[in-house]
Design a protein around this motif. Structure first.
Motif, PDB file in Angstrom:
ATOM      1  N   PHE A  10      49.072  34.954  25.821  1.00 27.99           N
ATOM      2  CA  PHE A  10      50.302  35.727  25.628  1.00 27.99           C
ATOM      3  C   PHE A  10      51.134  35.847  26.906  1.00 27.99           C
ATOM      4  CE2 PHE A  10      49.431  39.863  27.595  1.00 27.99           C
ATOM      5  CZ  PHE A  10      48.046  39.843  27.740  1.00 27.99           C
ATOM      6  N   LEU A  11      50.590  35.381  28.045  1.00 26.96           N
ATOM      7  CA  LEU A  11      51.319  35.463  29.324  1.00 26.96           C
ATOM      8  C   LEU A  11      51.664  34.084  29.878  1.00 26.96           C
ATOM      9  CD1 LEU A  11      49.491  38.316  31.276  1.00 26.96           C
ATOM     10  CD2 LEU A  11      51.801  38.357  30.324  1.00 26.96           C
ATOM     11  N   LYS A  12      51.253  33.050  29.171  1.00 33.43           N
ATOM     12  CA  LYS A  12      51.466  31.685  29.694  1.00 33.43           C
ATOM     13  C   LYS A  12      52.943  31.429  29.994  1.00 33.43           C
ATOM     14  CE  LYS A  12      47.438  29.140  29.149  1.00 33.43           C
ATOM     15  NZ  LYS A  12      46.632  29.257  27.902  1.00 33.43           N
ATOM     16  N   GLY A  13      53.181  30.907  31.179  1.00 34.70           N
ATOM     17  CA  GLY A  13      54.538  30.499  31.549  1.00 34.70           C
ATOM     18  C   GLY A  13      55.443  31.652  31.955  1.00 34.70           C
ATOM     19  N   LYS A  14      54.911  32.865  32.048  1.00 35.29           N
ATOM     20  CA  LYS A  14      55.746  34.003  32.435  1.00 35.29           C
ATOM     21  C   LYS A  14      55.686  34.243  33.938  1.00 35.29           C
ATOM     22  CE  LYS A  14      55.837  36.094  27.959  1.00 35.29           C
ATOM     23  NZ  LYS A  14      55.639  37.222  27.066  1.00 35.29           N
ATOM     24  N   GLY A  15      54.923  33.442  34.637  1.00 33.50           N
ATOM     25  CA  GLY A  15      54.899  33.556  36.097  1.00 33.50           C
ATOM     26  C   GLY A  15      54.240  34.819  36.631  1.00 33.50           C
ATOM     27  N   GLN A  16      53.451  35.476  35.818  1.00 33.91           N
ATOM     28  CA  GLN A  16      52.773  36.683  36.300  1.00 33.91           C
ATOM     29  C   GLN A  16      51.278  36.578  36.058  1.00 33.91           C
ATOM     30  OE1 GLN A  16      54.153  39.960  33.251  1.00 33.91           O
ATOM     31  NE2 GLN A  16      52.017  40.286  33.854  1.00 33.91           N
ATOM     32  N   GLY A  17      50.541  37.480  36.663  1.00 34.04           N
ATOM     33  CA  GLY A  17      49.100  37.468  36.529  1.00 34.04           C
ATOM     34  C   GLY A  17      48.608  38.501  35.529  1.00 34.04           C
ATOM     35  N   TRP A  18      47.286  38.642  35.458  1.00 37.19           N
ATOM     36  CA  TRP A  18      46.686  39.601  34.543  1.00 37.19           C
ATOM     37  C   TRP A  18      45.384  40.119  35.156  1.00 37.19           C
ATOM     38  CZ3 TRP A  18      48.494  42.619  31.143  1.00 37.19           C
ATOM     39  CH2 TRP A  18      47.709  43.207  30.148  1.00 37.19           C
ATOM     40  N   LEU A  19      44.991  41.279  34.715  1.00 35.37           N
ATOM     41  CA  LEU A  19      43.706  41.835  35.117  1.00 35.37           C
ATOM     42  C   LEU A  19      43.077  42.430  33.874  1.00 35.37           C
ATOM     43  CD1 LEU A  19      42.818  44.057  38.148  1.00 35.37           C
ATOM     44  CD2 LEU A  19      42.227  44.803  35.846  1.00 35.37           C
ATOM     45  N   THR A  20      41.814  42.140  33.683  1.00 31.43           N
ATOM     46  CA  THR A  20      41.137  42.713  32.525  1.00 31.43           C
ATOM     47  C   THR A  20      39.727  43.119  32.950  1.00 31.43           C
ATOM     48  OG1 THR A  20      40.667  42.397  30.178  1.00 31.43           O
ATOM     49  CG2 THR A  20      40.268  40.528  31.604  1.00 31.43           C
ATOM     50  N   ALA A  21      39.110  44.012  32.185  1.00 31.07           N
ATOM     51  CA  ALA A  21      37.807  44.534  32.606  1.00 31.07           C
ATOM     52  C   ALA A  21      36.811  44.478  31.461  1.00 31.07           C
ATOM     53  CB  ALA A  21      37.954  45.976  33.088  1.00 31.07           C
ATOM     54  N   LEU A  50      51.005  38.543  41.694  1.00 34.34           N
ATOM     55  CA  LEU A  50      49.687  37.918  41.638  1.00 34.34           C
ATOM     56  C   LEU A  50      49.769  36.437  41.291  1.00 34.34           C
ATOM     57  CD1 LEU A  50      46.602  38.413  41.719  1.00 34.34           C
ATOM     58  CD2 LEU A  50      46.741  39.158  39.337  1.00 34.34           C
ATOM     59  N   GLY A  51      50.880  36.032  40.650  1.00 40.76           N
ATOM     60  CA  GLY A  51      51.006  34.654  40.194  1.00 40.76           C
ATOM     61  C   GLY A  51      50.138  34.419  38.963  1.00 40.76           C
ATOM     62  N   GLU A  52      50.092  33.183  38.477  1.00 40.67           N
ATOM     63  CA  GLU A  52      49.348  32.908  37.232  1.00 40.67           C
ATOM     64  C   GLU A  52      47.842  32.873  37.504  1.00 40.67           C
ATOM     65  OE1 GLU A  52      50.748  30.317  34.248  1.00 40.67           O
ATOM     66  OE2 GLU A  52      52.500  31.597  34.003  1.00 40.67           O
ATOM     67  N   ARG A  53      47.348  34.034  37.866  1.00 42.73           N
ATOM     68  CA  ARG A  53      45.916  34.208  38.119  1.00 42.73           C
ATOM     69  C   ARG A  53      45.407  35.379  37.280  1.00 42.73           C
ATOM     70  NH1 ARG A  53      48.025  33.557  43.093  1.00 42.73           N
ATOM     71  NH2 ARG A  53      47.201  31.793  44.277  1.00 42.73           N
ATOM     72  N   GLN A  54      44.122  35.371  37.041  1.00 46.67           N
ATOM     73  CA  GLN A  54      43.530  36.473  36.297  1.00 46.67           C
ATOM     74  C   GLN A  54      42.390  37.086  37.111  1.00 46.67           C
ATOM     75  OE1 GLN A  54      42.327  37.346  31.722  1.00 46.67           O
ATOM     76  NE2 GLN A  54      41.982  35.317  32.426  1.00 46.67           N
ATOM     77  N   VAL A  55      42.397  38.396  37.200  1.00 43.36           N
ATOM     78  CA  VAL A  55      41.284  39.098  37.829  1.00 43.36           C
ATOM     79  C   VAL A  55      40.402  39.649  36.710  1.00 43.36           C
ATOM     80  CG1 VAL A  55      40.572  40.934  39.413  1.00 43.36           C
ATOM     81  CG2 VAL A  55      42.756  39.750  39.777  1.00 43.36           C
ATOM     82  N   LEU A  56      39.139  39.252  36.730  1.00 40.17           N
ATOM     83  CA  LEU A  56      38.186  39.713  35.726  1.00 40.17           C
ATOM     84  C   LEU A  56      37.237  40.694  36.393  1.00 40.17           C
ATOM     85  CD1 LEU A  56      37.648  36.114  34.491  1.00 40.17           C
ATOM     86  CD2 LEU A  56      38.604  37.917  33.067  1.00 40.17           C
ATOM     87  N   VAL A  57      37.301  41.934  35.958  1.00 41.02           N
ATOM     88  CA  VAL A  57      36.468  42.977  36.542  1.00 41.02           C
ATOM     89  C   VAL A  57      35.263  43.195  35.631  1.00 41.02           C
ATOM     90  CG1 VAL A  57      36.376  45.443  37.067  1.00 41.02           C
ATOM     91  CG2 VAL A  57      38.398  44.094  37.698  1.00 41.02           C
ATOM     92  N   ASP A  58      34.073  43.209  36.193  1.00 41.12           N
ATOM     93  CA  ASP A  58      32.860  43.525  35.431  1.00 41.12           C
ATOM     94  C   ASP A  58      32.214  44.765  36.012  1.00 41.12           C
ATOM     95  OD1 ASP A  58      32.252  41.286  33.451  1.00 41.12           O
ATOM     96  OD2 ASP A  58      32.783  40.187  35.272  1.00 41.12           O
TER      97      ASP A  58
END
Lengths: 238, 238, 238, 238, 238, 238
Positions: free
Chosen positions: D50-61, D107-115
């Protein structure tokens, strides 16, 4: 005498309420007596993988019952984590019935998603669903024509459905729940406006039926469906 | 000015229609503007395993949305094979809110199963669900009293819920979908007839809120819920 | 002319091989031409929860296809984690068909579990399954009589099934895969030894069918099933 | 007197151990008294659909508890085949809390995965998780800056969380398990370094709380979180 | 004396029937005494994601048992919604064993899907599966050579498997079910035509075994597998 | 020279930390170099259904890896909704290994649930798990003796496990991840204090191994396990 005091060939009061909810392209509340089903038709661009690039559209249906649409509460399928065999059977039937009258080639690479959700159940939910969903699909596709996305309505004929059965030896039309749970044979019939058959699904868990009873049930169904199609036409004209 | 032309502290038109479907012990259609939810309360004998033999009852809730209750069609959870995290969060909230006002000890070894099914969504489905479900539970338990299965109504107080938020810098009551999808902070508040808090769930995915805004939102919520409880009383008296 | 050079009313070569595997109480390999299905009937004591204490028995069926029973490999349902809608439809049909001729009251609190596993598919797997499973159930229940666990065979009549359809305008009996994938209408018919109907499931995804075609298909089916029941009797006498 | 002999506004001993395991970009053991949680932050390229090509990152846990982190063994969610509603609620809360202070655009097109995996539980696992995960995310993103993959640290402010509640009529900070399982009201508060609220989740399953108690709890939480953020700063400076 | 009257180092009668079903590129019925397994090898273009673009092929295996292949009926894994740990262990073993002798680089971007379905079980289903599946894979890949899709057969050596064990103190070869369910130690050995080991899996749930017994079992296995590979060669020459 | 500079027959530094977490009856952190696993043993009354009323106990094991215990993050099995085949294989192995030395008859109708959760992975997680879990089970059962619930410790012998393999032609003991991902053959060996084998699982996905290599690996394993059992004894004496 039938529990509902109806004649053998008499339908329950049928109502088709268009534009029942506001988001879907087509949204119809269909009532066959106390059976109430919300039928919506949603149009999305794109088609399932197996049709990609073939230049045609698709229509598929899903069916559900609110947990307390029935006399005793049924478990919610979403909470159970799966749809029952009955649910899958019914939604496959609804999809096939509607595809038989929609011109999928003329639809283009679009998908019509039909949802039939039973608010209140009193027998005949699958036949009510097909009958109401046709009107919802008609509304949804008419909207595409109106918006100029399609040049003509890609619908070849009406489709409606009704149940018939042998109740205490008597062939009857449009069984309600008390009849349905107490009949020898139950048959669901789906027919077009031209009076041809799309589906005939007769089942005898109790006493097997003979050819004469088969013919009596088909006669009742033909007359009942003709009447339902008149009601669809009236609703669409309304 | 709010998109709906409402004052900051103004609720949407609220309607509570009792006896909406015929099978459930309690059945209410609740409308907060265009948000429509069918709330049913079903009473079953027996309790879940962890309460067996403790001589008390239980109440639990389930929540669902019809796939096309929303602007674009959502996938059917039953077909997906699981309920989303959002669904589970909401149904846990509904259950806790109602349990806070039901006297589970006086209920005996019975279980009340609340189902909240969203027919049409326009923001605030969880607060409408709690507000409507209370009336459905009241009807279901009153029926038990009427049938002589309980000697007194095991309900200690009313409970209702409303959302508040900060929309374009302005604290507002009862957000509809256009406000909800464009606000900095969204808070769901559940309160009793005595004006005490059962749940406060405030979330800022956008701009964090300060203590003053917190207080403004709680003031709006208190007034809104007081009004909702009046409407519940009127519906139950009707 | 049919692809297989058969007459319109001609069955494929049918074989029923009893005692096909050694563990099951009843085990039959049924072949309708190149369609091969292993049908086993297992007898267990006890019944499902909804029948406990009612003093009657139950029969249920499961159906599966080996992944490479078909022209291109199908995904294994056990690996997918669920049975398809088609699988569930078929196994429900097999179960209902067999229950219609078994005297569940006389069976006592026992359960017959029928498994139909398709080794090689060439159309008509569900009708072959019903036809073969009847023989497997007959063998399993005869064994109970022989062991003195039942005093009489709790089977009221034979049951067999066949498909009929309209292929290129021609009503034909017992469709193989080339016909099945290219026909306008496909109907599965399940009948008793007494010539009565247990199930009639006709579907037109292509061209809807009329009453005359319906009658022609039922005539073909009646004759075909009479012949299948002769073959069952011969196998059981063998 | 509190079971742990603490003052009403006293935190348990808090420890933040950085670089706890060696593979993750950020890895922190957080301890709130006997509650111990391993928080890791993993950075992956790419974002959800849902964020592809929007030039932003994501973080999920994601959140989990070892089966025997608790007094009696809990069933392993992986073996059960699904995460509980509670687990989903908590991991959604952790994700929202951290996203509120991370500059996803930078953050750019990166994802931070928090566990967040609970090794030992004694109340407050979700608030410890948020407090510890912030440090892990800070370490992971600092590494990207250090490696030249980001020019500046995309973190806008600190975030930490604590629970408050009404225990035997007394407003208290940072409930341990004996208090948590015996309190009237439990509230989880998430705040920024600037002292603003990100989340307020107060629940009364027992006795509903009034506005005065609400204010007392918010005062305790504000002071407690200010102290936690000092500890985060000390750890990051260490 | 062994229950089957066999010598300690004697295999059961082994049969390998090629072209057993007609759709698969390779299809073999393998029998080790009363154990019967249908092994098919299907060739598809493309490889799993983790191998895309690496210019090599893949081979994977699935395993299943018909519910009544065993003495008492097992639950159908497709109906249970998951494969047991035992099933997964076996299908991973079959896949590894066959990959050890197939030249995946020479296969090109193709995938061989092996299905081993047990029709009748009497011990040793996994070793029979490996032994039969090798022949099915050989047939499938030979067909590719014959069709000109491959220039040479990408198979480096034969592979076959057998079980050995300690039964009542006696080292024995190729255990059938009565021995298998009553032995102290069970070891499955997979070897190549060159007499090298691919897998050795020995398990003692009962009495642990010593180095001498280990050596005796490996001797029996080596001789047994040499004999099985002769039988594979004869079958492929037939 | 091995990447870790170890001699071919040299174990990594091994540590067994008892009483690692406080809730479980037995709780051990086991370290084989950088591989770290928390092993807990929980004792519950009652046994699984298949053992009810047989007067004996049971022991079963579960295994998991924290998502970022590895170099690149693995998907969380609880979020995926199922355990991988590898996970199931390992937990079945751990369970069988421990059951081989526990006197289940003397345990009474109790169940020991072993959980092995990998905090940090660097090869050999399953062998470290078995070695550490033995100590946890020993502590848990000693506690039952100490509490007077058992009269004697129902443990017959020690059990420990180690991996061996052929790395670049050299037989080596206790492979770490760099060796494990680059070896021709990998074998896991489980042995008792008496030097007997419980499990031998050797796999060659690369080059098949011969009898000489087999013997060299078994020699290395025997010596390594003898050393591990000394370390267990030291830890238990500590």
């Amino acid at each position: 005498m039938r529990p509902s005091q109806r004649e053998p060939g008499q339908l329950r009061p049928v109502r088709l309420t268009r534009h029942y909810t506001r988001h879907a392209e087509g949204s119809v509340l269909v009532e066959f007596g106390d059976t109430q089903v919300i039928c919506t038709a949603s149009v999305e661009s794109g088609v399932p993988g197996f049709l990609k690039g073939k230049g045609q559209g698709w229509l598929t249906a899903e069916y559900g019952m609110l947990p307390r649409s029935t006399g005793s509460r049924m478990k919610r399928e979403a909470a159970q984590g799966k749809q029952s065999g009955r649910t899958q059977e019914i939604q496959r039937l609804i999809g096939r019935s509607l595809r038989a009258v929609v011109d999928l080639g003329a639809l283009g690479e679009r998908q019509v998603l039909v949802d039939c959700d039973v608010i209140q159940a009193d027998g005949g939910t699958r036949t009510a669903s097909i009958t109401g969903a046709f009107v919802a699909v008609h509304d949804a596709l008419s909207l595409l024509v109106q918006r100029g996305e399609l040049t003509a309505l890609p619908i070849r004929d009406h489709v409606a459905a009704v149940s018939v059965g042998i109740w205490q030896g008597l062939p009857v039309l449009d069984l309600d729940y008390p009849e349905d749970s107490d009949c020898e044979t139950d048959m669901n019939v789906v027919m077009t406006g031209a009076g041809r058959f799309i589906e005939v699904q007769g089942t005898a868990e109790g006493v097997a039926f003979d050819r004469t009873e088969m013919n009596q049930m088909l006669d009742l169904a033909s007359a009942g469906i003709a009447r339902l199609i008149e009601l669809q036409k009236a609703a669409l004209a309304g």
